[in-house]
Design an enzyme around this catalytic site. Structure first.
Site, short mmCIF file in Angstrom:
data_model
loop_
_atom_site.label_atom_id
_atom_site.label_comp_id
_atom_site.label_asym_id
_atom_site.label_seq_id
_atom_site.Cartn_x
_atom_site.Cartn_y
_atom_site.Cartn_z
N CYS A 71 0.86 -1.18 0.00
CA CYS A 71 0.00 0.00 0.00
C CYS A 71 0.90 1.23 0.00
O CYS A 71 1.60 1.48 0.98
CB CYS A 71 -0.91 -0.01 1.22
SG CYS A 71 -1.98 1.45 1.34
N CYS A 207 -4.53 6.06 -4.38
CA CYS A 207 -3.89 4.74 -4.31
C CYS A 207 -2.47 4.92 -4.81
O CYS A 207 -2.25 5.23 -5.99
CB CYS A 207 -4.65 3.73 -5.15
SG CYS A 207 -3.88 2.08 -5.19
#
Length: 264
Positions: A71, A207
């Site tokens: 992530c 993201c």
């Protein structure tokens, strides 16, 4: 149980200090705490654990309890988390992830981390795939930046019905596995614009791995320069190709800290 909520470009996660004690059933805990109506509210849960080979380990769960390998926004906040609490010994850290180790450079303001540069490693780009979904034909560029992505270039990502198309494309059999889906545009050679459907979390404001995947796909198609600004609904990231690696720089912010008691 104490927790910290942090965000990078609005991509928000609940952070737990798991350097000594680890709660039971982390996937179930991620589901309960991430719920924006009945929990704390977040895109997922991140546990900061002892390093396997590096300084610390990031263990990440999506809002639906599924495990995430990497992530980009979350790992920047890991850097801020450990520095601001006096747990880090320097501003250059190696964070272990399920996608492998990542090197962080912490940028300080008034003694606290303000932004972080992450060496995201190489972005792997595969040949494009043509597929049909919801009666439309899409050309998807499979890419991996630690997590599997599918990049679709279009004229205006804001005009895409992402809530309708995201779930269909995420699990499309032509892509081989569940993927994060990005609709992206290149308004010029130094800027990217994208929106993201994250597998396990749905529409998110940003993201980091998705931005890197779009950057890799754009570079492969000779659509951009080797350094760009990637704009997402939650803000902007700076991406730079250096050798085989992509360097991602962006903010990391603490939202609040709290304590929660898990009731049956």
């Amino acid at each position: 149980m104490r927790f910290t909520k942090m965000e990078g470009l609005g991509n928000d996660y609940i952070y737990l200090n798991c350097l000594e004690d680890v709660p039971e059933d982390l996937p179930g805990l991620a589901i309960r705490l991430s719920d924006r109506h009945f929990g704390v509210g977040a895109d997922g849960l991140i546990c900061v654990r002892p390093g396997r080979t590096g300084d610390f380990t990031m263990e990440m769960y999506n809002a639906d309890g599924s495990r995430g390998a990497m992530c980009g926004n979350g790992i920047r906040c890991v850097g801020k988390y450990v520095w601001d609490r006096g747990l880090a010994r320097g501003t250059r850290l190696t964070i272990d992830t399920d996608a492998g180790p990542r090197i962080l450079e912490l940028h300080l303001q008034d003694g606290l981390v303000n932004s972080v540069t992450v060496d995201m490693g190489a972005v792997e780009v595969s040949p494009s795939v043509a597929l049909e979904a919801a009666g439309e034909t899409f050309t998807v560029v499979p890419a991996s930046a630690g997590n599997p992505h599918g990049v679709i270039f279009c004229l205006d990502p804001d005009q895409i019905d992402l809530e309708r198309l995201g779930p269909l494309l995420e699990t499309h059999p032509a892509l081989g596995e569940r993927r994060n889906i990005e609709f992206a545009a290149c308004p010029d050679r130094e800027h990217l614009v994208l929106r993201v459907w994250e597998r396990g979390s749905g529409i998110t404001l940003a993201c980091g791995t998705g931005a890197c995947a779009v950057f890799g796909a754009a570079l492969a198609g000779e659509l951009c320069e080797s350094k760009v600004e990637a704009r997402l609904p939650g803000g902007a990231l700076t991406l730079e190709k250096r050798g085989e690696a992509v360097l991602m720089t962006g903010p990391a912010r603490t939202v609040f800290e709290g304590e929660v008691k898990i009731l049956p």
